[in-house]
Design a protein around this motif. Structure first.
Motif, mmCIF file in Angstrom:
data_model
loop_
_atom_site.group_PDB
_atom_site.id
_atom_site.type_symbol
_atom_site.label_atom_id
_atom_site.label_comp_id
_atom_site.label_asym_id
_atom_site.label_seq_id
_atom_site.Cartn_x
_atom_site.Cartn_y
_atom_site.Cartn_z
ATOM 1 N N MET A 104 0.822 -1.198 0.000
ATOM 2 C CA MET A 104 0.000 0.000 0.000
ATOM 3 C C MET A 104 0.859 1.252 0.000
ATOM 4 S SD MET A 104 -3.191 -0.931 2.521
ATOM 5 C CE MET A 104 -4.076 0.539 2.005
ATOM 6 N N VAL A 105 1.957 1.208 0.739
ATOM 7 C CA VAL A 105 2.882 2.343 0.745
ATOM 8 C C VAL A 105 3.489 2.533 -0.636
ATOM 9 C CG1 VAL A 105 5.080 3.181 1.678
ATOM 10 C CG2 VAL A 105 3.370 2.206 3.209
ATOM 11 N N ALA A 106 3.820 1.435 -1.312
ATOM 12 C CA ALA A 106 4.386 1.525 -2.657
ATOM 13 C C ALA A 106 3.382 2.111 -3.636
ATOM 14 C CB ALA A 106 4.842 0.141 -3.129
ATOM 15 N N VAL A 107 2.119 1.719 -3.515
ATOM 16 C CA VAL A 107 1.079 2.290 -4.375
ATOM 17 C C VAL A 107 0.937 3.784 -4.112
ATOM 18 C CG1 VAL A 107 -1.401 2.288 -4.842
ATOM 19 C CG2 VAL A 107 -0.183 0.133 -4.648
ATOM 20 N N ALA A 108 0.991 4.168 -2.834
ATOM 21 C CA ALA A 108 0.870 5.582 -2.487
ATOM 22 C C ALA A 108 2.016 6.393 -3.080
ATOM 23 C CB ALA A 108 0.835 5.740 -0.964
ATOM 24 N N CYS A 109 3.242 5.911 -2.933
ATOM 25 C CA CYS A 109 4.402 6.665 -3.419
ATOM 26 C C CYS A 109 4.454 6.710 -4.939
ATOM 27 C CB CYS A 109 5.686 6.044 -2.874
ATOM 28 S SG CYS A 109 5.878 6.188 -1.076
ATOM 29 N N SER A 110 4.161 5.593 -5.604
ATOM 30 C CA SER A 110 4.243 5.559 -7.065
ATOM 31 C C SER A 110 3.160 6.393 -7.724
ATOM 32 C CB SER A 110 4.166 4.108 -7.560
ATOM 33 O OG SER A 110 2.928 3.517 -7.187
ATOM 34 N N SER A 111 2.118 6.744 -6.974
ATOM 35 C CA SER A 111 1.044 7.540 -7.554
ATOM 36 C C SER A 111 1.477 8.964 -7.893
ATOM 37 C CB SER A 111 -0.156 7.591 -6.597
ATOM 38 O OG SER A 111 -0.707 6.307 -6.412
ATOM 39 N N PHE A 112 2.617 9.396 -7.395
ATOM 40 C CA PHE A 112 3.109 10.739 -7.689
ATOM 41 C C PHE A 112 3.937 10.782 -8.972
ATOM 42 C CE2 PHE A 112 2.029 10.987 -3.263
ATOM 43 C CZ PHE A 112 1.596 12.289 -3.084
ATOM 44 N N PHE A 113 4.011 9.656 -9.665
ATOM 45 C CA PHE A 113 4.791 9.582 -10.905
ATOM 46 C C PHE A 113 3.886 9.034 -12.005
ATOM 47 C CE2 PHE A 113 7.534 9.023 -7.250
ATOM 48 C CZ PHE A 113 8.491 10.011 -7.460
ATOM 49 N N PRO A 114 3.195 9.917 -12.747
ATOM 50 C CA PRO A 114 2.204 9.462 -13.731
ATOM 51 C C PRO A 114 2.758 8.505 -14.779
ATOM 52 C CG PRO A 114 2.007 11.824 -13.347
ATOM 53 C CD PRO A 114 3.253 11.379 -12.646
ATOM 54 N N MET A 115 4.070 8.607 -15.085
ATOM 55 C CA MET A 115 4.606 7.724 -16.129
ATOM 56 C C MET A 115 4.657 6.278 -15.658
ATOM 57 S SD MET A 115 7.023 9.367 -14.310
ATOM 58 C CE MET A 115 8.590 9.101 -13.465
ATOM 59 N N LEU A 116 4.485 6.041 -14.338
ATOM 60 C CA LEU A 116 4.460 4.680 -13.816
ATOM 61 C C LEU A 116 3.046 4.128 -13.709
ATOM 62 C CD1 LEU A 116 7.046 5.004 -10.882
ATOM 63 C CD2 LEU A 116 7.455 4.150 -13.195
ATOM 64 N N PHE A 117 2.064 4.883 -14.189
ATOM 65 C CA PHE A 117 0.683 4.501 -13.923
ATOM 66 C C PHE A 117 0.327 3.139 -14.510
ATOM 67 C CE2 PHE A 117 -3.765 4.479 -15.436
ATOM 68 C CZ PHE A 117 -4.368 4.328 -14.208
ATOM 69 N N ARG A 118 0.745 2.861 -15.737
ATOM 70 C CA ARG A 118 0.387 1.578 -16.348
ATOM 71 C C ARG A 118 0.929 0.409 -15.536
ATOM 72 N NH1 ARG A 118 -4.048 2.556 -18.702
ATOM 73 N NH2 ARG A 118 -3.925 4.220 -20.246
ATOM 74 N N ASN A 159 -0.886 1.047 13.158
ATOM 75 C CA ASN A 159 -0.107 2.153 12.604
ATOM 76 C C ASN A 159 -0.146 2.213 11.074
ATOM 77 O OD1 ASN A 159 0.766 3.046 15.130
ATOM 78 N ND2 ASN A 159 2.489 1.625 15.157
ATOM 79 N N LEU A 160 -0.746 1.219 10.422
ATOM 80 C CA LEU A 160 -0.714 1.185 8.969
ATOM 81 C C LEU A 160 -1.390 2.399 8.324
ATOM 82 C CD1 LEU A 160 0.052 -0.202 6.365
ATOM 83 C CD2 LEU A 160 -1.986 -1.637 6.563
ATOM 84 N N PRO A 161 -2.581 2.828 8.770
ATOM 85 C CA PRO A 161 -3.177 4.013 8.134
ATOM 86 C C PRO A 161 -2.287 5.247 8.229
ATOM 87 C CG PRO A 161 -4.809 2.859 9.452
ATOM 88 C CD PRO A 161 -3.489 2.237 9.770
ATOM 89 N N GLN A 162 -1.679 5.449 9.398
ATOM 90 C CA GLN A 162 -0.818 6.613 9.557
ATOM 91 C C GLN A 162 0.449 6.485 8.711
ATOM 92 O OE1 GLN A 162 -1.133 7.789 13.556
ATOM 93 N NE2 GLN A 162 0.393 9.423 13.443
ATOM 94 N N GLN A 163 0.958 5.265 8.564
ATOM 95 C CA GLN A 163 2.144 5.061 7.733
ATOM 96 C C GLN A 163 1.850 5.357 6.268
ATOM 97 O OE1 GLN A 163 3.044 1.028 8.739
ATOM 98 N NE2 GLN A 163 4.217 1.548 10.577
ATOM 99 N N ILE A 164 0.659 5.012 5.807
ATOM 100 C CA ILE A 164 0.278 5.327 4.430
ATOM 101 C C ILE A 164 0.227 6.838 4.237
ATOM 102 C CG2 ILE A 164 -1.564 5.114 2.732
ATOM 103 C CD1 ILE A 164 -2.278 2.433 4.124
ATOM 104 N N LEU A 165 -0.339 7.544 5.199
ATOM 105 C CA LEU A 165 -0.403 9.004 5.099
ATOM 106 C C LEU A 165 0.992 9.617 5.171
ATOM 107 C CD1 LEU A 165 -3.568 9.802 7.246
ATOM 108 C CD2 LEU A 165 -3.382 9.345 4.799
ATOM 109 N N TRP A 166 1.877 9.037 5.978
ATOM 110 C CA TRP A 166 3.268 9.523 6.015
ATOM 111 C C TRP A 166 3.914 9.357 4.639
ATOM 112 C CZ3 TRP A 166 4.751 6.637 11.147
ATOM 113 C CH2 TRP A 166 4.318 7.399 12.236
ATOM 114 N N ALA A 167 3.661 8.221 4.006
ATOM 115 C CA ALA A 167 4.239 7.988 2.679
ATOM 116 C C ALA A 167 3.746 9.033 1.684
ATOM 117 C CB ALA A 167 3.878 6.580 2.200
ATOM 118 N N LEU A 168 2.460 9.350 1.726
ATOM 119 C CA LEU A 168 1.925 10.392 0.858
ATOM 120 C C LEU A 168 2.565 11.740 1.158
ATOM 121 C CD1 LEU A 168 -1.873 9.454 0.883
ATOM 122 C CD2 LEU A 168 -0.335 9.294 -1.067
ATOM 123 N N ALA A 169 2.728 12.043 2.446
ATOM 124 C CA ALA A 169 3.298 13.333 2.830
ATOM 125 C C ALA A 169 4.753 13.448 2.397
ATOM 126 C CB ALA A 169 3.183 13.518 4.346
#
Length: 413
Positions: free
Chosen positions: A1-15, A97-107
């Motif tokens: 889930m953290v990887a999905v969150a971080c990779s979402s900031f790079f549109p060229m990785l969307f596929r 702590n998983l929800p907060q860790q996901i939000l940290w990854a987004l931040a």
């Protein structure tokens, strides 16, 4: 889930991200089948979301280009899969702590993107005087950067509120300042209006109507100050009404088509407008004098949905946002500050409000941006659920309490 969150900031990785999510969904369903547990997590979004998907599918045969509309519908279904996969993972893992860790990854990823955009903006000669050069996201443009900041700045704010260590709060405050700078120099008025809506909502939650009116007055003063600055030769392009005029023109065309096709629309998807009216394509508009050109799309997600699949689709789509916000930010507002889960949910709710306003001026409910939206929705729905608040989330799989529970549930020999 953290990887999905971080990779979402790079549109060229969307596929790659999209295919990975589909694989993860299939694997999760397989694990549920092996464990003989239901993968379904009930949420307030189920009814409007499924109504929207079913209705859009039913309108595909009536589309101008049925193959294109069906392809766009499949993309939406795959993006919505992020919601149910995330809900399933959060429910099965039960890691507090998983929800907060996901939000940290987004931040953290949002802050890194802000640093890149500011450095790139300065390197290309960007200035505070006007927006001829604008801050961009990595391998995308200012529209994407602005939307990323609209969705992540409230999340960073909620993490600052929950921070206990001084250095952690200082780091988050620095990230917030960098992200605010990136949003400012994106010079995207739709993003600024998204933050204005978030500010008004936050003021209403914290101080009620009086504080909201004060914030509204400050925002009006800021807008007036920008107009005065444009008269002095600063930010003239920022306050220019040319893009507003083109949007109003294309919105008028779209509304006329909605009146003509109120039930089934002309086809789901951002490009259905051009497929219906090829004279408004980029190639055709290149032959038109610059002053007479219009934007070859609706540049409004809600109007695009109404035009593409009719008013029933629009009502279902709006219902999704309303149902989500009612869960994340309960009324009366004071109920949003009871505990840390409520603070996180309120931050996500503000992100949803800003994202909705941002989509009033551009079609940004797409690609990895949609993944971030559904990921935030899953986290918000989880932390506001009764089972999570009751304390069940604190147990780790395989703990003695889990083992005792499982043994107690085994039938007697």
């Amino acid at each position: 889930m953290v990887a999905v969150a971080c990779s979402s900031f790079f549109p060229m990785l969307f596929r790659y991200q999209e295919h990975a999510v589909i694989v993860l969904v299939v694997l999760s369903l397989g694990m549920c089948a092996i464990e003989r547990v239901s993968p379904w997590i009930k949420t307030p979004l189920d009814l409007p979301l499924w109504l929207f998907m079913i209705w859009v599918l039913c309108t595909v045969p009536f589309a101008t280009d049925s193959a294109y509309s069906f392809a766009e519908w499949k993309k939406f279904v795959a993006q919505a899969g992020v919601l149910y996969w995330s809900l399933l993972v959060l429910d099965r893992c039960r890691r507090e702590n998983l929800p907060q860790q996901i939000l940290w990854a987004l931040a953290l990823t949002g802050a890194a993107l802000a640093v890149y955009s500011l450095v790139d903006f300065a390197g290309r000669g960007g200035t505070w005087r006007d927006r001829y050069i604008r801050a961009n996201a990595f391998r995308s443009d200012y529209n994407w950067l602005s939307t990323y900041m609209v969705m992540t700045i409230p999340v960073v704010g909620s993490l600052i509120v929950l921070g206990r260590l001084a250095w952690f709060r200082a780091a988050q405050a620095l990230a917030l300042a960098l992200m605010g700078g990136a949003q400012l120099f994106s010079y995207t008025r739709g993003g600024w209006l998204g933050h204005a809506a978030q500010g008004l909502a936050l003021a209403a939650m914290v101080g009620g109507r009086r504080l909201a009116l004060w914030v509204l007055g400050l925002l009006a003063m800021a807008g007036a100050g920008l107009l005065v600055a444009s008269q002095a030769g600063f930010q003239r392009d920022t306050v220019a009404a040319s893009t507003v005029d083109t949007r109003l023109t294309v919105w008028a065309i779209g509304l006329r088509q909605v009146a003509m096709h109120p039930v089934a629309g002309i086809g789901y998807g951002n490009n259905s407008f051009v497929k219906k009216f090829p004279e408004y394509s980029v190639e055709a508009q290149a032959q038109v004098p610059e002053g007479a050109r219009i934007i070859p799309a609706m540049h409004n997600t809600f109007l695009m949905v109404a035009l593409g699949s009719g008013l029933p689709a629009l009502l279902s789509f709006v219902w999704i946002f309303v149902a989500l916000l009612r869960r994340l930010i309960p009324i009366p507002w004071g109920a949003a500050w009871n505990d840390r889960w409520s603070v996180l949910a309120a931050g996500i709710g503000l992100a949803v409000i800003g994202f909705a306003v941002r989509n009033l001026f551009d079609y940004m409910f797409m690609g990895s941006l949609a993944h971030i939206f559904w990921l935030l929705a899953a986290v918000g729905l989880t932390v506001t659920g009764s089972s999570w608040r009751s304390g069940g989330s604190g147990r780790q799989p395989g703990s003695p309490q889990d083992e005792g529970t499982s043994q107690a549930q085994q039938p007697a020999a």
